[in-house]
Design an enzyme around this catalytic site. Structure first.
Site, PDB file in Angstrom:
ATOM      1  N   ALA A  80      21.882 -10.394  15.343  1.00 18.91           N
ATOM      2  CA  ALA A  80      22.307 -12.350  14.787  1.00 18.91           C
ATOM      3  C   ALA A  80      21.773 -13.156  15.835  1.00 18.91           C
ATOM      4  O   ALA A  80      21.049 -14.484  15.537  1.00 18.91           O
ATOM      5  CB  ALA A  80      23.546 -12.060  15.060  1.00 18.91           C
ATOM      6  N   HIS A  90      22.436  -4.288   7.099  1.00 19.41           N
ATOM      7  CA  HIS A  90      23.830  -4.942   6.980  1.00 19.41           C
ATOM      8  C   HIS A  90      23.723  -5.120   5.993  1.00 19.41           C
ATOM      9  O   HIS A  90      24.291  -5.994   5.067  1.00 19.41           O
ATOM     10  CB  HIS A  90      24.602  -5.199   7.358  1.00 19.41           C
ATOM     11  N   CYS A 116      29.378  -6.478  -7.407  1.00 19.85           N
ATOM     12  CA  CYS A 116      30.640  -6.150  -7.734  1.00 19.85           C
ATOM     13  C   CYS A 116      31.763  -4.740  -7.226  1.00 19.85           C
ATOM     14  O   CYS A 116      30.202  -4.079  -7.642  1.00 19.85           O
ATOM     15  CB  CYS A 116      30.648  -5.819  -9.365  1.00 19.85           C
ATOM     16  N   THR A 120      20.555  -9.064  20.478  1.00 22.10           N
ATOM     17  CA  THR A 120      22.050  -7.987  19.601  1.00 22.10           C
ATOM     18  C   THR A 120      22.680  -7.446  20.861  1.00 22.10           C
ATOM     19  O   THR A 120      22.454  -6.594  21.548  1.00 22.10           O
ATOM     20  CB  THR A 120      21.431  -6.928  17.978  1.00 22.10           C
ATOM     21  N   CYS A 127      32.188  -6.975 -16.070  1.00 19.50           N
ATOM     22  CA  CYS A 127      33.814  -5.940 -15.787  1.00 19.50           C
ATOM     23  C   CYS A 127      34.702  -7.103 -15.390  1.00 19.50           C
ATOM     24  O   CYS A 127      35.810  -6.087 -15.883  1.00 19.50           O
ATOM     25  CB  CYS A 127      33.951  -5.012 -14.919  1.00 19.50           C
TER      26      CYS A 127
HETATM   27  P1  NAD Z   1      25.807 -10.431  18.110  1.00 16.72           P
HETATM   28  O1  NAD Z   1      26.287 -12.336  17.361  1.00 16.72           O
HETATM   29  O2  NAD Z   1      27.432  -9.471  18.170  1.00 16.72           O
HETATM   30  O3  NAD Z   1      25.585 -11.051  19.252  1.00 16.72           O
HETATM   31  C1  NAD Z   1      24.229 -11.576  19.574  1.00 16.72           C
HETATM   32  C2  NAD Z   1      23.429 -11.616  21.022  1.00 16.72           C
HETATM   33  O4  NAD Z   1      22.163 -12.275  20.282  1.00 16.72           O
HETATM   34  C3  NAD Z   1      24.369 -12.166  21.739  1.00 16.72           C
HETATM   35  O5  NAD Z   1      24.429 -10.867  23.117  1.00 16.72           O
HETATM   36  C4  NAD Z   1      23.923 -13.255  22.248  1.00 16.72           C
HETATM   37  O6  NAD Z   1      23.827 -13.826  23.678  1.00 16.72           O
HETATM   38  C5  NAD Z   1      22.357 -13.378  22.425  1.00 16.72           C
HETATM   39  N1  NAD Z   1      21.797 -14.615  21.194  1.00 16.72           N
HETATM   40  C6  NAD Z   1      21.927 -15.267  20.867  1.00 16.72           C
HETATM   41  N2  NAD Z   1      20.963 -16.201  21.469  1.00 16.72           N
HETATM   42  C7  NAD Z   1      19.902 -16.074  21.736  1.00 16.72           C
HETATM   43  C8  NAD Z   1      18.636 -16.448  22.263  1.00 16.72           C
HETATM   44  N3  NAD Z   1      18.530 -17.133  21.243  1.00 16.72           N
HETATM   45  N4  NAD Z   1      17.968 -15.603  23.211  1.00 16.72           N
HETATM   46  C9  NAD Z   1      18.523 -14.342  23.710  1.00 16.72           C
HETATM   47  N5  NAD Z   1      19.468 -14.106  23.392  1.00 16.72           N
HETATM   48  C10 NAD Z   1      20.792 -14.429  22.450  1.00 16.72           C
HETATM   49  O7  NAD Z   1      25.260 -10.162  17.017  1.00 16.72           O
HETATM   50  P2  NAD Z   1      24.659  -8.585  16.382  1.00 16.72           P
HETATM   51  O8  NAD Z   1      24.933  -7.498  17.311  1.00 16.72           O
HETATM   52  O9  NAD Z   1      23.376  -8.568  15.930  1.00 16.72           O
HETATM   53  O10 NAD Z   1      25.825  -7.792  15.295  1.00 16.72           O
HETATM   54  C11 NAD Z   1      26.956  -9.172  14.349  1.00 16.72           C
HETATM   55  C12 NAD Z   1      26.660  -8.630  13.429  1.00 16.72           C
HETATM   56  O11 NAD Z   1      26.857  -9.956  12.448  1.00 16.72           O
HETATM   57  C13 NAD Z   1      25.280  -7.807  12.273  1.00 16.72           C
HETATM   58  O12 NAD Z   1      25.901  -6.610  11.810  1.00 16.72           O
HETATM   59  C14 NAD Z   1      25.061  -8.860  11.593  1.00 16.72           C
HETATM   60  O13 NAD Z   1      25.240  -8.085  10.027  1.00 16.72           O
HETATM   61  C15 NAD Z   1      26.320 -10.384  11.331  1.00 16.72           C
HETATM   62  N6  NAD Z   1      25.438 -11.171  11.684  1.00 16.72           N
HETATM   63  C16 NAD Z   1      24.079 -11.323  10.629  1.00 16.72           C
HETATM   64  C17 NAD Z   1      24.023 -12.819  10.784  1.00 16.72           C
HETATM   65  C18 NAD Z   1      22.261 -13.293  10.536  1.00 16.72           C
HETATM   66  O14 NAD Z   1      21.901 -13.154   9.410  1.00 16.72           O
HETATM   67  N7  NAD Z   1      21.221 -14.120  11.155  1.00 16.72           N
HETATM   68  C19 NAD Z   1      24.760 -13.782  11.845  1.00 16.72           C
HETATM   69  C20 NAD Z   1      25.900 -13.922  12.515  1.00 16.72           C
HETATM   70  C21 NAD Z   1      26.312 -12.472  11.850  1.00 16.72           C
HETATM   71 ZN    ZN Z   2      31.939  -5.584 -12.201  1.00 18.18          ZN
END
Ligand code: NAD
Ligand code: ZN
Length: 249
Positions: A24, A123, A131, A197, A159
């Protein structure tokens, strides 16, 4: 243990099969909040975690109504890719991108121009709806139009079952084959770059030690420490939007 930007640039230049793992954090500079960062959705509202749990989602129509409203107002619908996403496109243009494993559901890598066949969305994606009962799948936007028109918890047109975004919630299994593809790519990598991440979500976090054991160099770019910093060849606690382009360009 860490190396300077110049050495890491050298590793990128020498690498032939780079695997990038994103979370994220790569999309926060596009205006999409992460979950666990300092300004993350769950950091600010621990109750929000329920919306990401399939058990609550299936059991409670109130949770589903709230989830549909959140989907409507998700900043990802209008977000634009940032310099971090574009640096990964540049890696592909250089012929070095072996695979892009992403935990993100926002589709910004594809929007930036990374070839869809190189993106492994472990993910799932918020751009599709599925559905829970019959497995029907379609694009998300028409279902969002139904919510906008007043259906608070739209049912499957096939459904009558429960619709959800085609993303993997907690308590739900990953799509068949997807983790296999990710693991295979990781062990084939000569350089793995983990970006934005916390590396807390399994099984995907496991690709990091797997790549390292199989001989890849490991670079971690994240604002906060992760559990794998100690096995990394370089750790950069810096903003992604300026750091990733500096390594690639
Ligand atoms: P997380 O939220 O657990 O961690 C994100 C990390 O990125 C944090 O440690 C944060 O400090 C760091 N970070 C944020 N912005 C930054 C930047 N500009 N520079 C450097 N570091 C930065 O994210 P994750 O590990 O991806 O786990 C979250 C789960 O939630 C994932 O499974 C994902 O599927 C989902 N999710 C997705 C989105 C999206 O698609 N954009 C957004 C939120 C959550
Ligand atoms: Zn259905």
């Amino acid at each position: 243990m860490s190396a300077d930007i110049q050495s890491i640039r050298g590793w990128v230049a020498a690498a032939r099969r780079v695997v990038v793992l994103t979370g994220a954090g790569i999309s926060t500079e596009s205006g999409i909040p992460d979950f666990r960062g300092p300004n993350g959705l769950w950091t600010r509202d621990p109750e929000a975690e329920k919306l990401s749990d399939i058990r609550y989602y299936l059991a409670d129509a109130g949770v589903r109504r709230k989830a549909w409203q959140k989907r409507l107002s998700n900043p990802a619908w209008t977000a634009q890719p940032n310099a971090g996403h574009k640096a990964i496109v540049e890696l592909e243009n250089l012929g070095k991108l072996h695979a892009l494993i992403t935990q993100n559901i926002d589709g910004l890598h594809q929007k930036a121009g990374t070839s869809p066949e190189r993106v492994i969305e472990v993910h799932g994606t918020m751009h599709s709806v599925v559905c829970w009962d019959c497995g029907w799948r379609g694009p998300m936007l028409p279902t969002l139009d139904r919510v906008r028109a007043g259906e608070e918890d739209p049912a499957c047109g096939e459904c009558g079952g429960i619709l959800k975004s085609a993303t993997i919630l907690f308590g739900e299994g990953l799509a068949p084959g997807v983790m296999e593809r990710a693991s295979e790519a990781a062990v084939e990598a000569d350089l793995l770059i983990a970006v934005g991440t916390t590396l807390q979500v399994y099984p995907v976090a496991g690709v990091v030690p797997a790549a390292k054991s199989a001989g890849a160099r490991l670079v971690i770019i994240n604002a906060e420490p992760t559990q794998f910093d100690r096995i990394a060849d370089a750790v950069l606690h810096k903003p992604i939007g300026e750091t990733l382009p500096a390594l690639v360009g």
